[in-house]
Design an enzyme around this catalytic site. Sequence first.
Site, PDB file in Angstrom:
ATOM      1  N   ASP A 345      17.784  23.656  -5.543  1.00 12.18           N
ATOM      2  CA  ASP A 345      18.755  24.702  -5.828  1.00 12.18           C
ATOM      3  C   ASP A 345      20.031  24.380  -5.053  1.00 12.18           C
ATOM      4  OD1 ASP A 345      18.200  28.246  -6.433  1.00 12.18           O
ATOM      5  OD2 ASP A 345      20.003  27.030  -6.634  1.00 12.18           O
ATOM      6  N   GLU A 540      22.106  37.387  -7.895  1.00 15.76           N
ATOM      7  CA  GLU A 540      21.438  36.949  -6.672  1.00 15.76           C
ATOM      8  C   GLU A 540      21.507  38.019  -5.582  1.00 15.76           C
ATOM      9  OE1 GLU A 540      22.805  32.384  -7.676  1.00 15.76           O
ATOM     10  OE2 GLU A 540      21.759  32.769  -5.807  1.00 15.76           O
TER      11      GLU A 540
HETATM   12  C1  GLC Z   1      22.071  29.422  -7.920  1.00 16.78           C
HETATM   13  C2  GLC Z   1      20.719  29.955  -8.350  1.00 16.78           C
HETATM   14  C3  GLC Z   1      20.028  29.097  -9.375  1.00 16.78           C
HETATM   15  C4  GLC Z   1      21.067  28.410 -10.257  1.00 16.78           C
HETATM   16  C5  GLC Z   1      21.837  27.450  -9.380  1.00 16.78           C
HETATM   17  C6  GLC Z   1      22.963  26.752 -10.153  1.00 16.78           C
HETATM   18  O1  GLC Z   1      22.213  29.568  -6.528  1.00 16.78           O
HETATM   19  O2  GLC Z   1      19.783  30.203  -7.308  1.00 16.78           O
HETATM   20  O3  GLC Z   1      19.170  29.955 -10.137  1.00 16.78           O
HETATM   21  O4  GLC Z   1      20.427  27.698 -11.303  1.00 16.78           O
HETATM   22  O5  GLC Z   1      22.398  28.088  -8.236  1.00 16.78           O
HETATM   23  O6  GLC Z   1      23.916  27.691 -10.572  1.00 16.78           O
END
Ligand code: GLC
Length: 670
Positions: A345, A540
């Site tokens: 991530d 988030e």
């Molecule tokens: C974010 C999320 C993840 C996402 C990634 C790219 O922090 O946690 O779900 O796919 O970054 O945007």
Amino acid sequence: MHHHPSRTRRRSAAVLVAAGAALLSAALVAPAGHATPAGGSGGHEHHGHALPYRDATLPTATRVADLLGRMTLQEKVGQMTQAERGDVAADPSLVTTWGLGSLLSGGGSVPDPNTPAAWADMVDTFQRAALQTRLGIPILYGVDSVHGHGNLLSATVFPHNIGLGATRDPRLVRKVGAITAEETRASGPQWTFAPCVCVARDDRWGRTYESFGEDPNLVESMETIIDGLQGKPGQLDQSRHVLATAKHFAGDGLTSYDATKAGTGAYPIDQGVDQVDRATFDRLALAPYWPAVQQHHVGSVMPSFSSVDWTEDGLGNPIKMHANRELITGVLKGAMGFDGLVVSDWQAIRQLPGDYRTQVATSVDAGVDLFMEPYSGSSVGAPDFIATLVGLVQDHTVPMNRIDDAVSRILTAKFELGLFEHPFTDRSHLDDIGSPEHRAVARRAVQESQVLLKNDSGTLPLDADHPVYVAGSNADNIGNQAGGWTLTWQGGSTNVIPGQTILDGIRHADAQVTYSEDAGAPVPAGADGIVVVGETPYAEGFGDVGGPQWAYDPGDHGVPRPAKTMELSDADKAAVAKVCAEAASCTVVVVSGRPVVIDPSLLGQIDALVAAWLPGSEGEGVADVVFGTAGFTGRLPVTWPRSVSQEPINVGDADYDPLYPFGWGLRTEG
Ligand code: GLC
């Protein structure tokens, strides 16, 4: 547990063969870190013959082994590195210089203008730079198409997963995946970081709406979305499919709420610690990954920011998922037989203990294959990751066979996507993006996602011949009804996308509409009342109850958003009280990413109560069931609590006493 030995075993064997061949050939080529001479740029010819990895008639495993054997350490580590669009937008040649394996658009990281053609031009520009490398390995371009291609202005925007879970309709959800894939790939990206197969257990979590629900069986039944996204095995090279990502492995939705963090600017629950025993973790966190891997053959998996702590009191030694070798390599790649790629991530490895070198070593060793390491305002980015990992291999901290395993998985995805044969965007479907046909499917998904919680004296469906009075903060706000991950990362109340608001739908259904957002206008005699209330967008941890406020989204003009509470705003409560007191009937529609508290005094005034979730661009689907064009069939994917203090509250709990239970939903005839 479902197990498909044939494909899983074949692909795993291929990976082993590839790794073995690579080891052998690696011994034969120039020492690590030095480019070996090859015929021309882009690695096309050698004495007039197509190199084996360029030969599409050969099995993928053979092509992987051949290409791997030609790669230097620097090139291999480049393939394990993903930068963000913003890192290279000003100078696409950095894609060549850094030898990147992948790029992503983070939420809201879009081309200007934000059109399908501009997206395709953007992706193809970066792809052209990738093909200038010595071996001409194309890049993977990833994006969060989590409810349709939400970053793209003209895309069809579907209900977020919590609404899809309410449909209990796996076939429809597969169709949603198929359209999402078609609109994503038509605009360039060949990879989506979706679906979240999170099992949301505490609705105070800001990512509850990214979950199909609180029950792992429901989540598993919705994994048909992976089939829609990827097509059947062997169809990934078609321009209407994309690589899918099961995320966030594992237990992202099982974290405990830490009240000491509420109001401090930290995330009280997002990215927290799973304080559950191993059996509970297996049942609630790992369970959805078995079918995602073995039945739906998901091509990638993204570990979670969260941690696991098996000790009884949860105060032991939490282990970050990105450092969890036992779960990523042992369970996911071993027991489950996952042979796709594991992508980290966003800068997640920087949350691990130790300095950057240690963080890289730990996460590579844990089994992460591709590293999402954007600068994004920090002083560390792709080049630092590459230099660090090359150094770790050169000093034998990280073994070459781990590198070869990771690169084999990444190359396998690229060959299966057909990127060596068709590296550039197939623009033949550009006009299908946001088409009436696609929007009709989204409208049906909205209809089926609506949950009728209360319907005293058969208030719904309303009679479209009666005058109707509409009020509430979310009646005419397409940004609010779309929610997060739409145009911008956090979404926004002033974000406007093509589509229909709920009010638009009501106006199409009923000719006599009075609209007054704050219910200040007089209520016509005999009018039915509809008050559309609920949340403003978030994503988030900014959506955590007690989480930090997001204050710099362009759409907010610097006005901080309200802290998230799972309660209705005073304005919404006032609008409900006013309309319910004066209208002939009173229907309340809640537009939100999760249940919101409806206290008894308010509930007593309401005739009909509808959970609309986050319907996306096709708000007409809400009016369709309110006026009876379609019947209500939706059922709660999460428990609806009486108060926030009941959280977490889930089906199967002892002393389970919610306002409306998991699976609740009244039906009406369409
Ligand atoms: C974010 C999320 C993840 C996402 C990634 C790219 O922090 O946690 O779900 O796919 O970054 O945007």
